[in-house]
Design an enzyme around this catalytic site. Structure first.
Site, short mmCIF file in Angstrom:
data_model
loop_
_atom_site.label_atom_id
_atom_site.label_comp_id
_atom_site.label_asym_id
_atom_site.label_seq_id
_atom_site.Cartn_x
_atom_site.Cartn_y
_atom_site.Cartn_z
N SER A 270 0.83 -1.19 0.00
CA SER A 270 0.00 0.00 0.00
C SER A 270 0.88 1.26 0.00
O SER A 270 1.67 1.43 -0.92
CB SER A 270 -0.96 -0.04 1.19
OG SER A 270 -2.15 0.65 0.90
N ASP B 72 -9.59 -5.13 -5.09
CA ASP B 72 -9.12 -4.08 -4.19
C ASP B 72 -9.47 -2.73 -4.80
O ASP B 72 -9.02 -2.42 -5.91
CB ASP B 72 -7.60 -4.21 -4.00
CG ASP B 72 -7.00 -3.05 -3.22
OD1 ASP B 72 -7.75 -2.32 -2.54
OD2 ASP B 72 -5.77 -2.89 -3.28
N HIS C 36 -6.54 -6.41 -1.19
CA HIS C 36 -5.44 -5.54 -0.81
C HIS C 36 -4.27 -6.31 -0.17
O HIS C 36 -4.41 -6.91 0.89
CB HIS C 36 -5.96 -4.49 0.17
CG HIS C 36 -5.13 -3.25 0.25
ND1 HIS C 36 -4.92 -2.42 -0.83
CD2 HIS C 36 -4.46 -2.67 1.27
CE1 HIS C 36 -4.18 -1.39 -0.48
NE2 HIS C 36 -3.87 -1.52 0.79
#
Length: 501
Positions: free
Chosen positions: A195, A434, A459
């Site tokens: 991320s 995601d 994710h």
């Protein structure tokens, strides 16, 4: 943009709704569902093999003022169990910490430790400046304490050093220190992040290619800046995930927002909603409940991982209550299906170290414009409002965001042309369920900058610890990434042998 839920990144502690009116309208960038933070018994990796160290880190890498030479203690954690040693130039796998303490990362993120035996690699976890035990204000109340973070973002001088460029420079200096300390000058390094940490990993390879051989950037929305990605990207995928799970579920959620407003406008309406949704404290306004539901649905989609598949679970709860005449009773049944066995539901925000720190980061440079403008969205219309965002940040910190700085400093415009000329050895991995994949790199850019994506992934699944119930497509994704990294290593060692001849 008042409706848009202000996600506060609670980095695996609890899923926490946010203060209404706070500046960041950005869903969480944590690699793992925040509800798993602190529940590391779910992941069976032993932490006994990890050893913690501290490095005397430079506060300001880019200036030469007297205060620039101040230092702070930066935490890093090493596992040398499988390392082949410096004499054999054995590789180093490095996890780049992001917007939270690294305490649980060593057990939750399995990609490094699971592949270290294969590569005979040293495993290193680096903590991001200002988080955990790496705050220039020192350690006050433990690695999860918010006291030092609160002081940091209030201090107009110190907080200026709280940015991604300084963090990457920290990692560069610290990795060189580790290699020198271990006499591992020819050990190749692969950096891994998820991320925001995935963005850092890709940017690190671009900015410091002389230090790292390659990068695995998992679920890194590096294109969610400026106007590179439509503002609807995130919530369009949330909507799609729920609609695919159940058309009835999608329709029920879409219709529920007006019903919440209708009930709230009634005499004792907020009390009725508080009772109907079993809130732990009375609602102060309808927005608290709407924000909570928004965050619940977005989290379910972002972390829609097997075997639970939260979007399916919510929709199963809603569909099972389809005989209920009250639409809000059906919505609450979905909440209970997702988060069962709770005496009450806390819809008010909690404050964490990460929520405070990330607010500063998005108000300075990490400006990710997410909005809702589509009529087919299951969420009410809520366009991204740059002026409102600026005003909120000005009120909170007295600063104006720099929305173009990320693309100016790291790139993003014409990314295919730029990276094909100047970049190499980066894996961008994404799961297309995601919502953040809408801002990710989804196609190969060159033979060395590769996109590894899965239709059913969510994710950062690829860098989490593997379990027996992992579906074949996830197993294959991880194998593909390992094959690419193995190819990088083979080429590196071939070149190293040629240089020594």
């Amino acid at each position: 943009m008042i409706f848009m839920f202000q996600w506060l990144l609670v980095f695996l502690v609890t899923l926490t709704p946010t203060i209404i009116g706070a500046p960041n309208k950005t869903p969480p960038l944590s690699p793992v569902n925040p509800s798993l933070r602190g529940h590391t018994d779910v992941f069976a990796t032993s932490s006994n093999d990890f050893e913690t160290f501290f490095y005397n880190q430079t506060l300001d890498h880019f200036n030469f003022k007297p205060e620039s030479y101040a230092t702070f203690q930066q935490r890093y954690i090493i596992n040398s169990k499988w390392w082949g040693g410096a004499s054999k130039n054995a590789p180093i796998l490095v996890y780049l910490g992001a917007e939270g303490p690294i305490d649980d990362d060593v057990t939750i993120l399995g990609f490094l430790t699971e592949n270290a035996p294969r590569f005979k690699a040293l495993v290193v976890f680096l903590e991001h400046r200002f988080y955990g035990e790496s705050n220039p204000f020192g350690l006050k109340g433990g690695s999860q304490s918010i006291e030092a973070m609160e002081e940091s973002v209030k201090n107009k001088t110190i907080r200026g050093y709280f940015n991604s460029a300084q963090a990457l420079a920290d990692y560069a200096e610290l990795l060189l220190h580790i290699k020198n300390k271990l006499h591992a000058h020819n050990s190749p390094i692969i950096v891994i992040g998820g991320s925001y940490g995935g963005m850092l990993a890709s940017w690190f390879r671009l900015k410091y290619p002389h230090i790292v051989l390659g990068a695995l950037a998992s679920s890194a929305p590096i294109l969610y800046f400026d106007d590179l990605t439509p503002q609807d990207g995130y919530y369009s995928i949330v909507t799609k995930d729920f609609e695919e799970a159940s058309e009835n579920c999608y329709t029920t959620i879409k219709q529920s927002w007006n019903e919440i407003d209708r009930v709230a406008s009634m005499p004792n309406g907020l009390a009725i909603l508080s009772q109907k949704f079993k809130t732990c404290s009375p609602l102060n306004n309808a927005m608290e409940l709407k924000n909570y539901l928004d965050s619940t649905y977005a989290s379910a989609a972002q972390y829609n991982a097997p075997p639970r598949y939260p979007t399916t679970r919510i929709c199963q709860g809603i569909d099972a209550a389809s005989n209920a005449t009250d639409i809000l009773d059906r919505v609450f049944a979905g909440v209970v299906a997702y988060q069962p066995n709770r005496p009450c539901y806390n819809v008010t925000p909690g404050v964490t170290q990460t929520s405070i720190g990330w607010q500063w980061q998005v108000c300075s440079e990490m400006v990710i414009p997410i909005g809702i403008t589509s009529n087919v969205s299951m969420f009410p219309r809520s366009p991204y409002d740059a002026k409102e965002f600026d005003d909120d940040c000005d009120k909170m910190f007295g600063v104006m965001p720099r929305p173009h700085w990320a693309t100016t400093y790291y790139g993003g415009q014409d990314i295919r042309m730029i990276l094909s000329k100047f970049g190499s050895n980066i894996i961008f991995s994404n799961g297309l369920r995601d919502p953040y994949s809408s801002g990710g790199v989804l196609e190969d850019i060159s033979e060395n900058i590769l996109a590894v994506k899965t239709t059913n992934g969510s994710h950062c699944l690829d860098i989490l610890k593997s379990v027996e119930t992992d579906p074949e497509w996830l197993v294959k994704q991880r194998k593909d990434e390992v094959k690419i990294i193995s190819r990088w290593f083979r080429k590196y060692y071939q070149n190293l042998r040629l240089l020594k001849q």
